[in-house]
Write a protein that holds these residues in place. Structure first.
Motif, short mmCIF file in Angstrom:
data_model
loop_
_atom_site.label_atom_id
_atom_site.label_comp_id
_atom_site.label_asym_id
_atom_site.label_seq_id
_atom_site.Cartn_x
_atom_site.Cartn_y
_atom_site.Cartn_z
N MET A 97 0.82 -1.20 0.00
CA MET A 97 0.00 0.00 0.00
C MET A 97 0.86 1.26 0.00
O MET A 97 0.50 2.27 -0.62
CB MET A 97 -0.94 0.00 1.21
N THR A 98 2.01 1.20 0.68
CA THR A 98 2.92 2.35 0.67
C THR A 98 3.41 2.61 -0.75
O THR A 98 3.45 3.76 -1.20
CB THR A 98 4.11 2.09 1.60
N ARG A 99 3.76 1.54 -1.47
CA ARG A 99 4.19 1.72 -2.85
C ARG A 99 3.04 2.24 -3.71
O ARG A 99 3.22 3.11 -4.57
CB ARG A 99 4.72 0.40 -3.42
N PHE A 100 1.85 1.74 -3.48
CA PHE A 100 0.69 2.18 -4.27
C PHE A 100 0.40 3.66 -4.09
O PHE A 100 0.10 4.37 -5.05
CB PHE A 100 -0.55 1.36 -3.87
N HIS A 101 0.53 4.15 -2.87
CA HIS A 101 0.18 5.55 -2.57
C HIS A 101 1.32 6.52 -2.85
O HIS A 101 1.12 7.73 -2.74
CB HIS A 101 -0.28 5.67 -1.12
N THR A 102 2.50 6.02 -3.19
CA THR A 102 3.61 6.90 -3.53
C THR A 102 3.54 7.25 -5.01
O THR A 102 3.67 6.37 -5.87
CB THR A 102 4.96 6.23 -3.22
N LYS A 103 3.34 8.54 -5.33
CA LYS A 103 3.07 8.94 -6.71
C LYS A 103 4.09 9.92 -7.28
O LYS A 103 4.38 9.89 -8.47
CB LYS A 103 1.66 9.55 -6.80
N ALA A 107 9.79 10.81 -5.06
CA ALA A 107 9.48 9.92 -3.95
C ALA A 107 9.48 8.47 -4.40
O ALA A 107 9.92 7.57 -3.67
CB ALA A 107 8.14 10.29 -3.34
N VAL A 108 8.98 8.23 -5.63
CA VAL A 108 8.97 6.87 -6.18
C VAL A 108 10.40 6.35 -6.32
O VAL A 108 10.71 5.21 -5.95
CB VAL A 108 8.24 6.84 -7.53
N LYS A 109 11.28 7.15 -6.86
CA LYS A 109 12.68 6.73 -7.04
C LYS A 109 13.33 6.40 -5.70
O LYS A 109 14.10 5.44 -5.59
CB LYS A 109 13.47 7.84 -7.75
N GLN A 110 13.00 7.19 -4.69
CA GLN A 110 13.60 6.99 -3.38
C GLN A 110 13.08 5.73 -2.71
O GLN A 110 13.85 4.92 -2.18
CB GLN A 110 13.34 8.21 -2.49
#
Length: 295
Positions: A97-103, A107-110
């Motif tokens: 869910m953390t990956r899903f909500h990171t847009k 932030a995605v790269k990190q």
């Protein structure tokens, strides 16, 4: 069909007593459903609700299939790369869910450096310009095995013949449960079909009610031996609530920010899916009182 959001076939929930002996079985991944579209080397991904999430998962860019076009049906899960070697590997729904909500791109790269997304797939819905929906599940699996080679980003979900044994193993591992597939069935998009079912390995725990939400809807704060383990948001029956209210008003300690805090003397049996990464109960539901209360 290709590069367009589609609504996949959804799973019917069943009880452990209804596990089918003639169905193929797999472990139920603790993530979210994802549909992967492959078009001449370009990859796009959509949720079962049609939301495109391609930009949130740079791991998709590593997928390279030996075909021109394909649509794969599966799940998105996440591996915590910060776990030490002495910790047993564990998939957490929270991480997916953390990956899903990171847009946001930065932030995605990190976050991809510490939470690596992976896509286990179990079906193929389209191949080289043609839908495969009318083929049987096992025919589609043969096509899938010819298309997908397991990599760091993509893998084929293993199948097992003994669903009952797999379900018991899932319970031992604290996993969500199993999925079963009718080996002879075709795909029925945008429907909930008995040809693909889920059996969840629910867990049970004895909790004490330590707080009551009085603003913003129903809520019981739950604790175990003084440690907060989450909030019950699905209200039990009217009779159960009436009995609770009659007793709890004598246990109030203080009130703060929309909550009543009570002495944790009322115990109840709670059903839940699994523990979250922080040790909270996921989707807790009231089963029965363990404290003597007249209902």
């Amino acid at each position: 069909m290709l590069n367009e959001p589609l609504k996949p076939m959804l799973l019917h929930p069943l009880l452990p007593s209804q596990i089918a002996k003639n169905f193929k079985s797999s472990l139920k991944w603790d993530g979210f459903r994802i549909i992967i579209h492959y078009d001449h080397g370009k990859v796009r991904a959509f949720t079962r609700h049609g939301t495109e999430v391609t930009s949130r998962f740079p791991e998709l860019n590593t997928i390279n299939l030996p075909v021109k076009t394909a649509i794969l049906d599966g799940e998105c899960i996440a591996f915590d790369l910060t776990q030490t070697e002495d910790q047993p590997p564990k998939l957490w729904w929270d991480d997916a869910m953390t990956r899903f909500h990171t847009k946001k791109e930065s932030a995605v790269k990190q976050i991809a450096k510490t939470l690596r997304a992976h896509f286990p797939v179990w079906d193929i819905l389209y191949l080289d310009g043609k839908p495969t929906l009318n083929k049987s599940f096992m025919q589609r699996r043969e096509l899938l095995k010819a298309v997908v080679v397991d990599t760091e980003a993509l893998s084929i979900t293993p199948l097992y013949d003994d669903g009952e044994a797999l379900f018991l193993r899932a319970k031992e591992l604290g996993q969500e449960g199993i999925i079963q597939y009718n080996p002879d069935a075709r795909v029925h998009l945008n429907s909930r079909s008995w040809n693909m079912v889920k059996i969840k390995a629910y867990q049970f725990i004895i909790c004490q009610v330590s707080s009551v939400r009085i603003k913003g809807g129903f809520g019981w704060g739950l604790s175990v031996d003084g440690r907060y383990v989450g909030m019950l948001e699905f209200p039990p029956s009217t009779e159960v609530l009436r009995a609770f209210n009659q007793v709890s008003k004598e246990l109030i300690k203080h009130e703060n920010k929309g909550w009543l805090y009570i002495e944790p003397l009322i115990s109840c049996k709670i059903k839940f899916q699994c523990f979250t990464k922080e040790g909270k109960l996921r989707s807790p539901k009231f089963e029965e009182y363990c404290t003597s209360i007249s209902v």
